[in-house]
Scaffold this motif. Sequence first.
Motif, mmCIF file in Angstrom:
data_model
loop_
_atom_site.group_PDB
_atom_site.id
_atom_site.type_symbol
_atom_site.label_atom_id
_atom_site.label_comp_id
_atom_site.label_asym_id
_atom_site.label_seq_id
_atom_site.Cartn_x
_atom_site.Cartn_y
_atom_site.Cartn_z
ATOM 1 N N ALA A 9 0.841 -1.204 0.000
ATOM 2 C CA ALA A 9 0.000 0.000 0.000
ATOM 3 C C ALA A 9 0.876 1.255 0.000
ATOM 4 O O ALA A 9 0.607 2.219 -0.721
ATOM 5 C CB ALA A 9 -0.916 -0.007 1.213
ATOM 6 N N TYR A 10 1.929 1.197 0.785
ATOM 7 C CA TYR A 10 2.883 2.307 0.864
ATOM 8 C C TYR A 10 3.523 2.525 -0.510
ATOM 9 O O TYR A 10 3.624 3.644 -1.001
ATOM 10 C CB TYR A 10 3.937 1.927 1.901
ATOM 11 N N GLY B 74 1.559 4.362 -3.190
ATOM 12 C CA GLY B 74 1.336 5.799 -3.066
ATOM 13 C C GLY B 74 0.597 6.245 -1.813
ATOM 14 O O GLY B 74 0.356 7.433 -1.636
ATOM 15 N N GLU B 75 0.198 5.303 -0.950
ATOM 16 C CA GLU B 75 -0.498 5.717 0.268
ATOM 17 C C GLU B 75 0.498 6.121 1.349
ATOM 18 O O GLU B 75 1.615 5.630 1.391
ATOM 19 C CB GLU B 75 -1.383 4.571 0.776
ATOM 20 N N THR B 76 0.050 7.010 2.224
ATOM 21 C CA THR B 76 0.888 7.399 3.354
ATOM 22 C C THR B 76 0.754 6.329 4.439
ATOM 23 O O THR B 76 -0.159 5.507 4.379
ATOM 24 C CB THR B 76 0.424 8.744 3.929
#
Lengths: 373, 268
Positions: B162-163, B166-168
């Motif tokens: 997920a990281y 593009g997710e924080t």
Amino acid sequence: MTVSAEKPTMPEKPTMIEFKDVQKYYGDYHALRGITATIKAGEFFSLLGPSGCGKTTLLRTIAGFEGISSGAVLIDGKSMAEVPPNLRPTNMVFQSYAIFPHLTVEQNVGFGLRKDPRSVAEKQKAVDEALGMVGLKGYGKRAAHALSGGQRQRVALARALILKPKVLLLDEPLSALDKKIREQMQMELIKLQREVGITFVLVTHDQEEALVMSDRIAVMFEGEIAQLADPETLYRKPANRKVAEFIGTMNFLPASIVSEDTGKITVDAEGFGRIEINATQVSKANPGDGPSVGFRPETLTLLFDGQTASDRESTATVSEVVYYGDMTYYDVKLAGSDTPLRLSMRNTPGRPVLDIGAPTRVAWSAGAMVLFR
Amino acid sequence: MKFPVLRVYTVLYLIFLYAPIALLPVFAFNSSKVIAFPLAGFSTRWFAEMLNDDLLFRAAKATLIIAVSSSILATCLGVLAARASTRFRFPGKGGVMGLIMLPMILPDIIVAMSLLVVLLAMGVNLSLLTVILGHVLICTPFSVAILTSAFQSLDNSLEEAAYDLGETPLSTFRLVILPLVMPGIVSSLLICFTISIDEYVIASFLGGNQTVLSVYIFGQFRFPAKVPAMLALGTILVALSIALLTIAEYFRRRGIAKTGAKDTGGFL
């Protein structure tokens, strides 16, 4: 594997990834020992080595999951020192695929598009295209956890490629698949890479996989790159004995150097007698070892009744037979030598498979032999 | 034929376990005040009497407030502790986790006494809030235990994926981790809720003049005339428990079916 012939005609590709003296420590453990290398844009590049050699760590420094102790990693000319994984122009296919089990196939593939400003319909189109690209058209509504290993692999690929990264990182993506599906996926990955033109960096411990798929391979041992070359060079002229043993099968016979002239070296090799080796065919022996000549199984050919060698021949005895259907692998011992040498013969119709202990003759040529000293 | 010892033992054990509970509704619907056989006749008067008891409603409301708040608070703390213990390495981790789990085996009376002494010394008025504090303290270890196993079964690379996409770290937690540990969170809420509902010692020590259900029920047993109404209340509680567990099990199984995880049997 045989693309090197056309390589000189291709224009020099720009650099995509650059490692500058990358060092990585875990406490006292020195995981990466000064990695300096470049990966070119559009290249299928492999990091190959035994487990624990640092290849996965190096891949994760590109993705940003591992920090480095010193040195620099540049992607497309920009230092990645301060860039977190979510902002890097890379996407990764994980060894476990890391498919989100609570989402459908298309939710997985579209996961990275959440902040994409495009309309829902456009995003849906992109997801459908990505699924089509990996051969999963029509699978979008399925639950991700219900997929087979090969299908998960494809979803992971589509999920990473939909973001059009500059670099796609693949961490042993095929190691969990059966042999048949793995070989099929190898071919598909090569085809896919050619289609999308994205730089692929693959981590693998399978030398055959690396040879089949890569434009160039970095062979790593103990946190260092032992050799960086195209597959053919790696196979034909390994930089040292460790690489030679890791890539394919190589026979070694102890040898003593008789004389050195410009262009050629004359050696006495056990069982072969006096041979001349081209001075360009010289690699490093393991520290402390004496000189030896090394050659691949296909350098030796068994001679059957009536056949004669085109170059040189020796008498030998069969010491082991391994039958593979299309091929038979023999271990033979040359007269005057106790070292078993592996050779491979294609099984053509009418040709007998020899028994252990059978006397035979082998044809060979010194042209492809490498001197390790 | 061999005497089936184990089979008889199992049957006797189950009778001992459930017969008293089965007797609750029997006497709750019995028209006599006396809790004894033979039964006098069918009646719902004890339910009516119970429903007219204002003190009972106040106690039930207090219990509900305490159970809901302490289960939510304990589960929040449990999420933080379980995440820390499964994902990070820090100095003294073993000791810290051990101390967090300790109240699980610490006698409630010790927790109640020590909290009472400290709270009184600090000049804090005893109220629902103090009971909630005590219940959070004893519920948190259960929550940590349940959630640690939920977090442990998460593949680390899901988070990295997920990281990588593009997710924080924060949105990764919300979009990936939270949904996947949700069955654990539901289990934790239920267990904490149950623990808090029937807790007696801390509630009676720290409740001040706020009476909770368990304390109220025990108090009513001093008056024989009130006992049938309490049995009626008990009957309703049993029915509610069964309903709650059924709902919880439904959601747990649905969660498992949705993520294709292996059914490890839940907390039941």
